[in-house]
Design a protein around this motif. Structure first.
Motif, short mmCIF file in Angstrom:
data_model
loop_
_atom_site.label_atom_id
_atom_site.label_comp_id
_atom_site.label_asym_id
_atom_site.label_seq_id
_atom_site.Cartn_x
_atom_site.Cartn_y
_atom_site.Cartn_z
N MET A 128 0.85 -1.17 0.00
CA MET A 128 0.00 0.00 0.00
C MET A 128 0.90 1.23 0.00
O MET A 128 1.80 1.34 0.80
N GLU A 129 0.59 2.13 -0.88
CA GLU A 129 1.39 3.33 -1.04
C GLU A 129 0.75 4.48 -0.28
O GLU A 129 -0.37 4.90 -0.57
N VAL A 130 1.44 5.00 0.75
CA VAL A 130 0.91 6.07 1.58
C VAL A 130 1.90 7.22 1.54
O VAL A 130 3.07 7.07 1.87
N ILE A 131 1.46 8.40 1.10
CA ILE A 131 2.29 9.60 1.05
C ILE A 131 1.54 10.70 1.78
O ILE A 131 0.38 10.99 1.47
N ASN A 132 2.22 11.32 2.75
CA ASN A 132 1.64 12.41 3.56
C ASN A 132 0.29 12.00 4.16
O ASN A 132 -0.67 12.77 4.18
N GLY A 133 0.14 10.74 4.57
CA GLY A 133 -1.08 10.28 5.20
C GLY A 133 -2.22 9.99 4.23
O GLY A 133 -3.33 9.72 4.64
N LEU A 134 -1.96 10.09 2.92
CA LEU A 134 -2.99 9.80 1.92
C LEU A 134 -2.75 8.43 1.30
O LEU A 134 -1.63 8.11 0.94
N LYS A 167 -3.52 4.61 -3.47
CA LYS A 167 -4.06 3.45 -4.18
C LYS A 167 -5.59 3.55 -4.28
O LYS A 167 -6.18 3.16 -5.27
N ASP A 168 -6.23 4.09 -3.25
CA ASP A 168 -7.69 4.20 -3.24
C ASP A 168 -8.20 5.26 -4.21
O ASP A 168 -9.32 5.17 -4.70
N LEU A 181 -8.82 1.45 -15.28
CA LEU A 181 -9.84 0.92 -16.17
C LEU A 181 -10.38 -0.36 -15.56
O LEU A 181 -9.65 -1.15 -15.02
N GLY A 182 -11.66 -0.55 -15.68
CA GLY A 182 -12.26 -1.77 -15.17
C GLY A 182 -13.61 -1.47 -14.55
O GLY A 182 -14.05 -0.33 -14.46
N LEU A 183 -14.24 -2.54 -14.13
CA LEU A 183 -15.54 -2.40 -13.51
C LEU A 183 -15.40 -1.81 -12.12
O LEU A 183 -14.44 -2.12 -11.40
N PRO A 184 -16.33 -0.97 -11.72
CA PRO A 184 -16.26 -0.38 -10.38
C PRO A 184 -16.35 -1.48 -9.33
O PRO A 184 -17.12 -2.41 -9.44
N GLY A 185 -15.50 -1.37 -8.32
CA GLY A 185 -15.53 -2.32 -7.23
C GLY A 185 -14.76 -3.60 -7.50
O GLY A 185 -14.67 -4.45 -6.63
N ALA A 186 -14.21 -3.79 -8.69
CA ALA A 186 -13.47 -5.01 -9.01
C ALA A 186 -12.09 -4.94 -8.37
O ALA A 186 -11.46 -3.89 -8.34
N GLN A 187 -11.62 -6.07 -7.85
CA GLN A 187 -10.31 -6.15 -7.25
C GLN A 187 -9.26 -6.33 -8.34
O GLN A 187 -9.56 -6.76 -9.44
#
Length: 167
Positions: A1-7, A10-11, A16-22
């Motif tokens: 998981m990539e976290v920069i300055n508390g953000l 990745k989220d 591209l892809g269907l919403p909610g797809a992993q």
């Protein structure tokens, strides 16, 4: 998981892809399209597609078709020779021939002459006729109002020159 300055970037990443797809479920996107079906090598049975559900309120029903047993309404189509459109009227709104003829005159912008049993409509370029339940065309006013209003299927305002003499 990539976290920069508390953000968590990745989220909020655009993909591209269907919403909610992993990520594991997403397939690679290719710019080349193929009409061939993908070969599914796995022997697993695929789940059946979800059943189609009826959309509430579809197909739309017109209010005059919702209750076919409504005896308070008696719609008939009205056509006039030379007019590019048809109208629909409710015969139950009128109590007698003069009321109906006045409404037709206003609707189609014409005048009806005086009616006599011997000569029909005289002094008019147009003659109102109707089709009864037997499919016969008759002059409006030939029968008593109650009989007319219960047997009328269609109204046609004909040019006086085209009215057959048998009417």
């Amino acid at each position: 998981m990539e976290v920069i300055n508390g953000l968590n970037l990745k989220d909020t990443e655009l993909r591209l892809g269907l919403p909610g797809a992993q990520e594991e479920q997403q397939q690679e996107v290719s710019c080349v399209r193929s009409n061939k079906r993908k070969n599914n090598d796995s022997k697993e049975e695929s789940a059946p597609p979800p059943a189609k559900t009826q959309i509430v309120g579809w197909p739309p029903l017109r209010s005059n078709r919702k209750n076919n047993n409504n005896k308070n309404v008696s719609y008939v189509k009205v056509s006039m020779d030379g007019a590019p459109y048809l109208r629909k009227i409710d015969l139950k709104m009128y109590k007698n021939y003069p009321e109906l003829l006045k409404a037709l005159e206003n609707m189609f912008k014409f005048t009806v002459g005086e009616y006599s049993e011997r000569e029909g409509y005289k002094g008019s370029e147009f003659v109102p006729t109707y089709e009864d339940k037997d499919g016969d065309w008759m002059l409006v006013g030939d029968v008593p109002w109650d009989m007319f209003s219960s047997s009328c299927q269609k109204l046609r305002i004909m040019k006086g020159s085209e009215v057959p003499t048998s009417l």
